[in-house]
Design a protein around this motif. Structure first.
Motif: not given
Length: 135
Positions: A80-104
């Motif tokens: 039931g863990i939610v792992i998600m990411a989105a395309p992200a722009k950092y100052p020197n490169y392009n990558s992804w960034a995301g978060c992990i959420y656990d069920p309460e």
């Protein structure tokens, strides 16, 4: 002879493309969309972790994002863990960034509220730009 070879190659190519279309339409199980409140929360955590980051595309769950391997899909589905990411722009490169959420409530992992666990920034660089993204 050349015509027969051409016909054979053409028929093989068409058969392969029709099979691909048929497989794509058989349908995999529908996934729940990520709630907008969860996307806003993750974006806030990402900006807090690194104020220079800019999210340039939509968030995707682990099961549908190309950047995740099979481990993430299995983990997310079973626990039931939610792992998600989105395309992200950092100052020197392009990558992804995301978060992990656990069920309460870990006894009922697919029900109830989700609790933030951590920010994920350890992704490979993106090679493709998002629509409308400046290089």
């Amino acid at each position: 002879m050349v015509r027969k070879s051409f016909r054979f190659v053409l028929s093989a190519m068409l058969t392969g493309s029709l099979a691909t279309i048929a497989n794509a339409q058989t349908g995999s199980p529908q996934q729940k969309p990520i709630p907008p409140s969860l996307m806003k929360d993750c974006t806030a955590h990402l900006v807090e972790a690194d104020p220079r980051i800019k999210i340039v595309g939509p968030f995707a769950p682990a099961r549908s994002a190309d950047i995740f391997g099979g481990w993430a899909s299995q983990l997310a589905g079973q626990l039931g863990i939610v792992i998600m990411a989105a395309p992200a722009k950092y100052p020197n490169y392009n990558s992804w960034a995301g978060c992990i959420y656990d069920p309460e409530d870990k006894s009922k992992p697919n029900e109830g509220k989700l609790v933030f666990r951590k920010v994920i920034r350890e992704f490979p660089k993106r090679t493709k730009l998002e629509p409308g993204e400046a290089p």
